[in-house]
Design a protein around this motif. Sequence first.
Motif, PDB file in Angstrom:
ATOM      1  N   MET A  80      13.873   2.678  -3.382  1.00 27.09           N
ATOM      2  CA  MET A  80      14.092   3.851  -2.542  1.00 27.09           C
ATOM      3  C   MET A  80      13.206   3.765  -1.296  1.00 27.09           C
ATOM      4  O   MET A  80      12.010   3.504  -1.395  1.00 27.09           O
ATOM      5  CB  MET A  80      13.759   5.133  -3.308  1.00 27.09           C
ATOM      6  N   PHE A  81      13.827   3.998  -0.152  1.00 24.94           N
ATOM      7  CA  PHE A  81      13.089   4.081   1.110  1.00 24.94           C
ATOM      8  C   PHE A  81      12.969   5.554   1.494  1.00 24.94           C
ATOM      9  O   PHE A  81      13.975   6.241   1.668  1.00 24.94           O
ATOM     10  CB  PHE A  81      13.807   3.304   2.210  1.00 24.94           C
ATOM     11  N   MET A  82      11.741   6.033   1.591  1.00 30.48           N
ATOM     12  CA  MET A  82      11.483   7.388   2.077  1.00 30.48           C
ATOM     13  C   MET A  82      10.902   7.243   3.475  1.00 30.48           C
ATOM     14  O   MET A  82       9.771   6.778   3.643  1.00 30.48           O
ATOM     15  CB  MET A  82      10.506   8.107   1.154  1.00 30.48           C
ATOM     16  N   PHE A 179       9.236   2.773  -1.230  1.00 29.88           N
ATOM     17  CA  PHE A 179       8.534   2.495   0.021  1.00 29.88           C
ATOM     18  C   PHE A 179       8.482   3.792   0.823  1.00 29.88           C
ATOM     19  O   PHE A 179       9.516   4.303   1.254  1.00 29.88           O
ATOM     20  CB  PHE A 179       9.259   1.418   0.834  1.00 29.88           C
ATOM     21  N   LEU A 180       7.284   4.329   0.988  1.00 27.34           N
ATOM     22  CA  LEU A 180       7.091   5.550   1.785  1.00 27.34           C
ATOM     23  C   LEU A 180       6.612   5.130   3.164  1.00 27.34           C
ATOM     24  O   LEU A 180       5.486   4.659   3.332  1.00 27.34           O
ATOM     25  CB  LEU A 180       6.081   6.460   1.105  1.00 27.34           C
ATOM     26  N   VAL A 181       7.488   5.284   4.172  1.00 22.96           N
ATOM     27  CA  VAL A 181       7.233   4.789   5.521  1.00 22.96           C
ATOM     28  C   VAL A 181       6.980   5.979   6.445  1.00 22.96           C
ATOM     29  O   VAL A 181       7.840   6.841   6.625  1.00 22.96           O
ATOM     30  CB  VAL A 181       8.426   3.967   6.047  1.00 22.96           C
ATOM     31  N   HIS A 200       6.249   5.995 -10.244  1.00 24.18           N
ATOM     32  CA  HIS A 200       7.014   4.926  -9.617  1.00 24.18           C
ATOM     33  C   HIS A 200       6.076   3.841  -9.092  1.00 24.18           C
ATOM     34  O   HIS A 200       4.857   4.036  -9.022  1.00 24.18           O
ATOM     35  CB  HIS A 200       7.863   5.472  -8.466  1.00 24.18           C
ATOM     36  N   ASP A 201       6.668   2.717  -8.732  1.00 24.62           N
ATOM     37  CA  ASP A 201       5.901   1.651  -8.072  1.00 24.62           C
ATOM     38  C   ASP A 201       5.896   1.990  -6.587  1.00 24.62           C
ATOM     39  O   ASP A 201       6.843   1.697  -5.861  1.00 24.62           O
ATOM     40  CB  ASP A 201       6.575   0.302  -8.331  1.00 24.62           C
ATOM     41  N   LEU A 202       4.828   2.627  -6.141  1.00 28.38           N
ATOM     42  CA  LEU A 202       4.773   3.192  -4.789  1.00 28.38           C
ATOM     43  C   LEU A 202       4.024   2.286  -3.831  1.00 28.38           C
ATOM     44  O   LEU A 202       2.909   1.844  -4.127  1.00 28.38           O
ATOM     45  CB  LEU A 202       4.101   4.567  -4.850  1.00 28.38           C
TER      46      LEU A 202
END
Length: 293
Positions: A80-82, A179-181, A200-202
């Motif tokens: 997931m891309f945030m 992936f928190l961008v 999650h794997d953050l």
Amino acid sequence: MIPKELAKKIRYIQIYTSKAVNDSLAGEYESMFKGRGMEFDEVREYQVGDDVRSIDWNVTARMGEPYVKRYVEERELTVMFMVDLSASGAFGSSGQTKNEVAAELCALLAFSAIKNNDKVGLIVFTDQVEMFIPPAKGTTHVLRLIRELLSFSPGQKDTDISAAIEYLGRITTQKSVVFLVSDFLGENFENQMRVLGKRHDLIAISITDPREICLPDVGLIELEDAESGERILIDTGSAAVRNRYNTFGTDKQKQLKALFRSMAVDHLSILTGQNYLRKIVGFFRTRERRLRR
């Protein structure tokens, strides 16, 4: 119809990222992200050195000689891309805005994911979630994600990272790679990030423009906060002013790095205008070595 300039940019990103994935990133991605567990593959005859705990006693009794169960890693992941596309991301002094760099980074990682048969999804947020694209596989799906990121026009200016994290918690219970961008200019997201990192794997990817850390000597300039609209006049001709600004920018980066370390969240820091492919490959390798210990 997609505007010609947008189509050209999407095509450029597709070509560049596909080449980068094939040349540099595919193996690094696969070795860094492990599957969700082990799945049954086959039963075969026992060989010297096999773990006796893997013996399938039912098949062994039926065949009259020892057989073992063989398992393989279940590789398929959900990624997931945030992506924070609030107003502050529209700033850029190196030929690209922070939001444009965010789109390219997501494209690079998304193409790596689908090459490994993983699913990718997207959450775009400002001070609220403005877009959600459910996880799916395939090049067409990734191209849609890139198109949406590049053409996105935010409805709000501010940033609320916590709201995006809470939204993700509502829509998925399955452990994912997240992936928190963002440029992480928002506030009060620490507790939610800690919880997210446990579920999650953050990986936090912070994107910063060089002018947010260091100012050149260009005389009087007016700076405007893209989200609040607040303006301030600065005399960059003053060495004292530049030093204070540079110290503030540098300290902010150090604080952000320390914050993620305290959360045990992996952090990749990207500066617009730099070679981010090299940074990503280096990050993947460092993380893989750490996880092997």
